[in-house]
Design a protein around this motif. Structure first.
Motif, short mmCIF file in Angstrom:
data_model
loop_
_atom_site.label_atom_id
_atom_site.label_comp_id
_atom_site.label_asym_id
_atom_site.label_seq_id
_atom_site.Cartn_x
_atom_site.Cartn_y
_atom_site.Cartn_z
N GLN A 207 35.09 39.30 34.05
CA GLN A 207 34.91 40.72 33.78
C GLN A 207 35.49 41.04 32.40
O GLN A 207 36.63 40.67 32.09
N VAL A 208 34.70 41.73 31.58
CA VAL A 208 35.12 42.04 30.21
C VAL A 208 34.91 43.52 29.93
O VAL A 208 34.13 44.20 30.61
N ASN A 209 35.59 44.02 28.88
CA ASN A 209 35.40 45.40 28.45
C ASN A 209 34.43 45.46 27.27
O ASN A 209 33.78 44.46 26.92
N GLN A 210 34.33 46.62 26.63
CA GLN A 210 33.38 46.80 25.53
C GLN A 210 33.66 45.87 24.36
O GLN A 210 32.75 45.52 23.60
N GLN A 211 34.92 45.46 24.20
CA GLN A 211 35.28 44.54 23.13
C GLN A 211 34.98 43.08 23.49
O GLN A 211 35.25 42.17 22.70
N GLY A 212 34.48 42.87 24.69
CA GLY A 212 34.20 41.51 25.14
C GLY A 212 35.43 40.78 25.61
O GLY A 212 35.41 39.56 25.77
N GLU A 213 36.51 41.52 25.88
CA GLU A 213 37.79 40.91 26.25
C GLU A 213 38.04 41.04 27.75
O GLU A 213 37.77 42.10 28.34
N ARG A 214 38.54 40.00 28.35
CA ARG A 214 39.00 40.07 29.73
C ARG A 214 40.32 40.85 29.76
O ARG A 214 41.06 40.87 28.79
N PHE A 215 40.60 41.48 30.92
CA PHE A 215 41.79 42.33 31.00
C PHE A 215 42.57 42.12 32.29
O PHE A 215 43.39 42.96 32.67
N GLY A 216 42.34 41.00 32.97
CA GLY A 216 43.11 40.71 34.17
C GLY A 216 42.55 39.51 34.90
O GLY A 216 41.52 38.93 34.54
N HIS A 217 43.29 39.12 35.95
CA HIS A 217 42.88 38.03 36.84
C HIS A 217 41.86 38.60 37.82
O HIS A 217 42.20 39.37 38.72
N GLU A 218 40.61 38.20 37.67
CA GLU A 218 39.54 38.81 38.44
C GLU A 218 39.61 38.53 39.94
O GLU A 218 39.00 39.26 40.73
N LEU A 219 40.35 37.50 40.36
CA LEU A 219 40.38 37.12 41.77
C LEU A 219 41.71 37.42 42.44
O LEU A 219 41.96 36.98 43.56
N GLU A 220 42.56 38.18 41.77
CA GLU A 220 43.90 38.39 42.30
C GLU A 220 44.03 39.70 43.06
O GLU A 220 44.70 39.78 44.08
N ASP A 221 43.43 40.76 42.56
CA ASP A 221 43.68 42.10 43.08
C ASP A 221 42.38 42.89 43.09
O ASP A 221 42.11 43.68 42.19
N VAL A 222 41.57 42.72 44.12
CA VAL A 222 40.25 43.34 44.16
C VAL A 222 40.35 44.86 44.22
O VAL A 222 39.49 45.57 43.68
N PRO B 168 31.70 40.95 45.22
CA PRO B 168 32.68 40.15 44.47
C PRO B 168 32.32 38.67 44.34
O PRO B 168 32.97 37.95 43.58
N ARG B 169 31.31 38.20 45.06
CA ARG B 169 30.92 36.79 44.93
C ARG B 169 30.55 36.44 43.49
O ARG B 169 30.68 35.29 43.08
N LEU B 170 30.09 37.42 42.72
CA LEU B 170 29.78 37.15 41.32
C LEU B 170 31.01 36.64 40.58
O LEU B 170 30.90 35.81 39.67
N LEU B 171 32.18 37.14 40.98
CA LEU B 171 33.43 36.69 40.37
C LEU B 171 33.98 35.45 41.07
O LEU B 171 34.49 34.53 40.42
N ILE B 172 33.89 35.44 42.39
CA ILE B 172 34.44 34.31 43.16
C ILE B 172 33.80 32.99 42.71
O ILE B 172 34.47 31.96 42.64
N PRO C 244 37.89 31.28 49.75
CA PRO C 244 39.20 31.93 49.70
C PRO C 244 39.50 32.54 48.33
O PRO C 244 39.43 31.86 47.31
N ALA C 245 39.84 33.83 48.32
CA ALA C 245 40.14 34.54 47.08
C ALA C 245 40.79 35.87 47.43
O ALA C 245 40.79 36.30 48.58
N PHE C 246 41.36 36.51 46.42
CA PHE C 246 41.93 37.86 46.55
C PHE C 246 43.04 37.94 47.59
O PHE C 246 43.27 38.99 48.18
#
Length: 464
Positions: free
Chosen positions: A276-291, A267-271, A127-129
């Motif tokens: 998930q990160v950007n070029q700065q190595g920073e996450r930018f959101g809840h990966e399992l909330e809004d696919v 998406p199983r890689l995230l589940i 269960p996700a997303f």
């Protein structure tokens, strides 16, 4: 695309039911009509029935299926409805949400038992997303192409005719009643075919750049990862006949399109615990909330790209997935024994990525939620580490013709168009406006569920 209003048309041939579009929706509608004993012809513009279905992961959500029961999953109409309304903050069409909740599971059971289209519960999709229970179903081949092959074979067994290279360019109508279609062949010749009822199953308008710009301006310049034949024909025809439209700014976005390979990353890689990160190595959101909304978020990152970071445990669990195997073969997966080495390979800021991974490990250890509201139940990500570079894209649109509980098209001012039905991407979906109400697997769920309802209702109307 036009509607030709005329009382008398010398059709070259007439069949009880025509279906425009040979994707999952159209083929399912044809099977349902054949079950009613009605002759049906599917008109497909391309040389082979493929479309958006063949490009997808082939996964569809459904509630109350026999497969769920077999795995002990307690699900049904009410739970599905509550999940849809929660995900869309109450903006989804409640009638449609309840209909899909009640009919999606039985539709899958019917496909398997009556027509030999096997669909099994994908237990790797926990269960996700927005789904509160396991609802994702797949064919044994676990691809959209495999699903299409099985549907085409089922139509052949059922005696449903599929006419390919048949590009429908216009509808004939006597007032609000559709009387037939005009189709064009690859050599430029045209044919006029009459019908007693028509099912529109030609998907949405993702390939029509003008319609996207008008209805979804935020994605006007986004990459389109969909079937170019999705030109919005069905929606324009229905509108010309007086049909109502809903949620025209709704769409399924992708934040997991492998770059530059153009492969849909599962998406199983995230589940299973990836981030998930950007070029700065920073996450930018809840990966399992809004696919779906993740597509726009990824596009907004520097360079319009991001990386999915995961470990060997997740790699081993996903390595046999068809798309993952192809991506690996194309060199789209990077791996390294430590974070610093992975950052160097991927071109990510090593300090930023190390800091992020340490923070995630801390959330796993403490059980606390992060600033985005995501919890990490574990186990913690461990060496060796993997990365897949992705970008954002528009996959397919979710707005369209208003339909009732039988997938019959509704007028803009109330009532029903007399013999017109719609499903799949041609009809309004259950995600509400915008991208963020989309539930994974809802696109194919709507295709199969509304396809069956449309084919059954149209078949009964023709007989009646």
């Amino acid at each position: 695309m036009s509607v030709i209003l005329t009382r008398d048309t010398p059709f070259e041939a007439t069949v009880p039911l025509l279906v425009v579009g040979g994707g999952a929706c159209g083929l399912t509608a044809a099977l349902a009509a054949r079950d009613e004993g009605v002759e049906v012809v599917v008109l497909e513009r391309d040389p082979l029935p493929q479309g958006s279905t063949s490009m997808s992961l082939g996964a569809l959500c459904a509630s109350g299926s026999a497969e769920q029961k077999r795995h002990g999953v307690d699900d049904g109409e009410e739970r599905f409805f509550q999940d849809v309304m929660a995900k869309t903050h109450g903006t989804a069409d409640p009638l449609l949400a309840r209909v899909v909740g009640a009919e999606s599971g039985p539709a899958l059971d019917w496909l398997a038992e009556r027509h030999g289209v096997e669909l099994v519960l994908e237990t790797g999709w926990t269960p996700a997303f927005g789904h509160s229970v396991m609802r994702m179903h797949v064919t044994p081949g676990r691809t959209g192409a495999d699903l299409m092959e099985r549907l085409v074979a089922a139509c052949e067994r059922a005696g449903a005719d599929i006419l390919t290279d048949a590009h429908v360019t216009a509808l004939y109508a006597d007032g609000e009643r559709v009387t037939g279609v005009r189709l064009q062949r690859p050599d430029g010749s045209t044919e006029d075919i009459g019908c007693d009822a028509l099912v529109l199953a030609s998907c949405g308008f993702g390939g029509n750049h003008q319609m996207v710009a008008e209805n979804i301006p935020s994605m006007a310049h986004a990459r389109y990862f969909g079937w170019e034949g999705n030109q919005g024909d069905a929606i324009l025809w229905g509108k010309a006949l007086g049909a109502g439209l809903g949620d025209m700014d709704a769409y399924q976005g992708l934040g997991l399109l492998a770059d530059p390979q153009g492969i849909d990353v599962n998406p199983r890689l995230l589940i299973e615990g990836g981030v998930q990160v950007n070029q700065q190595g920073e996450r930018f959101g809840h990966e399992l909330e809004d696919v779906s909304g993740a597509g726009a978020r990824v596009i907004a990152q520097p360079g319009g790209v991001a990386w999915v970071i995961y470990d060997d445990r997740i790699h081993q669990n996903c390595k046999e997935l068809p798309q993952y195997k192809v991506l690996s073969g194309l060199g789209g997966i990077r791996s390294a024994p430590d974070i610093e080495g992975l950052a160097a390979q991927a071109g990510i800021d090593p300090a930023g990525l190390a800091r992020t991974m340490a923070e995630v490990a801390g959330f796993v250890a403490s059980g606390a939620q992060d600033g985005f509201g995501r919890a990490f139940p574990g186990p913690a990500l461990a060496s060796p580490f993997y990365a897949a570079r992705v970008t954002g894209a528009l996959f397919h649109t979710q707005g369209g013709l208003l339909v009732d509980e039988n997938a019959q098209v509704r007028r803009v001012n109330g009532g029903l168009l007399p013999n017109l039905y719609a499903g799949g991407g041609a009809a309004r979906s259950i995600g509400g406006p915008g991208p963020s109400g989309y539930l994974p697997g809802a696109g194919l769920c709507m295709a199969v569920t509304l396809g069956r309802l449309a084919g059954r209702a149209a078949g009964r109307a023709v007989k009646g």
